[in-house]
Design an enzyme around this catalytic site. Structure first.
Site, mmCIF file in Angstrom:
data_model
loop_
_atom_site.group_PDB
_atom_site.id
_atom_site.type_symbol
_atom_site.label_atom_id
_atom_site.label_comp_id
_atom_site.label_asym_id
_atom_site.label_seq_id
_atom_site.Cartn_x
_atom_site.Cartn_y
_atom_site.Cartn_z
ATOM 1 N N ASP A 73 0.980 -1.353 -0.040
ATOM 2 C CA ASP A 73 0.011 0.059 0.024
ATOM 3 C C ASP A 73 0.746 1.402 -0.138
ATOM 4 O OD1 ASP A 73 -2.864 -1.167 0.081
ATOM 5 O OD2 ASP A 73 -2.067 -1.812 2.051
ATOM 6 N N TYR A 79 6.727 -10.064 6.894
ATOM 7 C CA TYR A 79 6.763 -8.616 6.848
ATOM 8 C C TYR A 79 7.282 -7.855 8.078
ATOM 9 C CZ TYR A 79 3.302 -7.791 2.996
ATOM 10 O OH TYR A 79 2.652 -7.886 1.861
#
Lengths: 247, 247
Positions: free
Chosen positions: B52, B110
């Site tokens: 994003d 992540y």
């Protein structure tokens, strides 16, 4: 009432510390916010010295005067709320009216960061991306010739007019990061520094690390008092004003 | 000829990875430079997944096809020369024509960085400036309830329509930086992640660290399959796609 203010800034998006017409500078940002908090009455910042465009500060200092008394902690809080997010006020404290942020400096510490490893996009504004190996041993050996009191004319801006070019480097050191052996930090503790002096010393040290000069060549470069004898000016993004020391 | 490309980017100045009309995106930057190097013939990047706006990548992957053979090392070099300095190509290698950068993913990692200490202007785009203490012990205790195979509907974007919300978190961990105890790194290794899933888990973990929830509340939040039961979405600047794993 005189106040000593200590602050850090990411110099990436500034044309340097010192106020200039129509340019974004650290001084004008802080002065305008201090003036606002002083009910619009102009406040002047007197810093320990300037830093050049894109150079950073971890602990820059300045003094300013206010007619009315203000709580330093509240002032710090209000100022940080108004300031852009690339400047941060670390502390504000009241000092005597004889204190002067530039004239009372006993020593300053600058650091310069170099990445000898692969290009890292996250470091582009914060660590000089040299991206090639250097002879760190020879660079370290050169530091002893920079330490002490010397005429540093060879390491300042060509057209810099000064009464004296004599400065004292109390300690110069080089370290590799414990987590990343390709990351070098050069550190210079001195009584004062001429314009571009740190970046010109670093540029020369890099050329020593490349084998273009020997460590001992620092002696003749200093003696020449000739800017053209020293190495290139290292880029600004690796440089940080780390600390300003007073009595 | 199919190539696998591994790259890092500082997401600060991007509207995310995925191409969008009239927006600066990582995909459009790399595709346009690859197309240029392919004599103007359009090259399409197929990434492991999107990130994003303002989210970073340390090791994003993608595949692309070229009709003619090109030396992967030379291509890496030429591409890095053309790309803006906030994207860096780490490697390019030839792969079989059956390889697919998204469908062949075995796991992804992540990480999310949080600063519990004082505000740091140099970290503003790279580490979430939470700037207050958190109960790290309770946060760590909560991780065991996230690990394993669960329906993660409570942790995805409200209007996200998916065939299945089941995902497996292989390992979740929390660490403090050895040099800076106020800097937390949360790490999530999983077979796949839903949109906003990491940021919603981190936001919930932060609220656990604040004492708003208990570690065990993760169980009922997961069971509810209701986004409103979980915590806020943590801001994008602390998030990094660290690794994409294939066979």
């Amino acid at each position: 009432m005189r106040f000593l203010i200590t602050f850090s800034y990411d110099g990436t998006n500034y044309k340097g510390y010192q106020k200039q017409p129509n340019e974004r500078t650290v001084q004008s940002e802080i002065e305008s916010k201090l003036t606002k908090l002083n009910s619009g009455k102009k406040v002047i910042l007197n810093a320990s010295g300037r830093t050049d465009a894109h150079v950073h500060a971890l602990g820059q200092t300045a003094h300013f005067d206010l007619e009315k008394n203000m709580d330093p902690k509240k002032l710090k809080h209000s100022l940080n709320k108004l300031l852009p997010n690339d400047i941060y006020i670390i502390s504000i404290k009241e000092v005597s009216s004889e204190f002067h942020a530039r004239f009372c400096v006993k020593a300053k510490e600058y650091i310069y960061k170099i990445n000898m490893g692969e290009y890292n996009p996250f470091e582009r504004n914060y660590i000089y991306q040299y991206n090639a190996p250097l002879d760190v041993c020879e660079m370290e050996r050169a530091l002893q010739y920079l330490e002490g009191t010397h005429n540093f004319k060879s390491f300042t801006k060509v057209d810099e007019e000064k009464e004296t070019y004599e400065r004292t480097i109390i300690k110069a050191s080089i370290n590799t990061d414990s987590k990343n052996l390709n990351q070098l930090t050069l550190s210079f503790l001195g009584t004062g520094f001429l314009r571009y002096m740190v970046r010109n010393m670093v540029g020369t040290l890099i050329e020593i690390g490349e084998g273009k000069y020997k460590a001992e060549d620092i002696i003749s470069i200093l003696e020449s008092m000739d800017r053209t004898k020293a190495g290139k000016t290292a880029p600004p993004e690796g440089l940080y004003l780390k600390n300003v020391f007073y009595e």
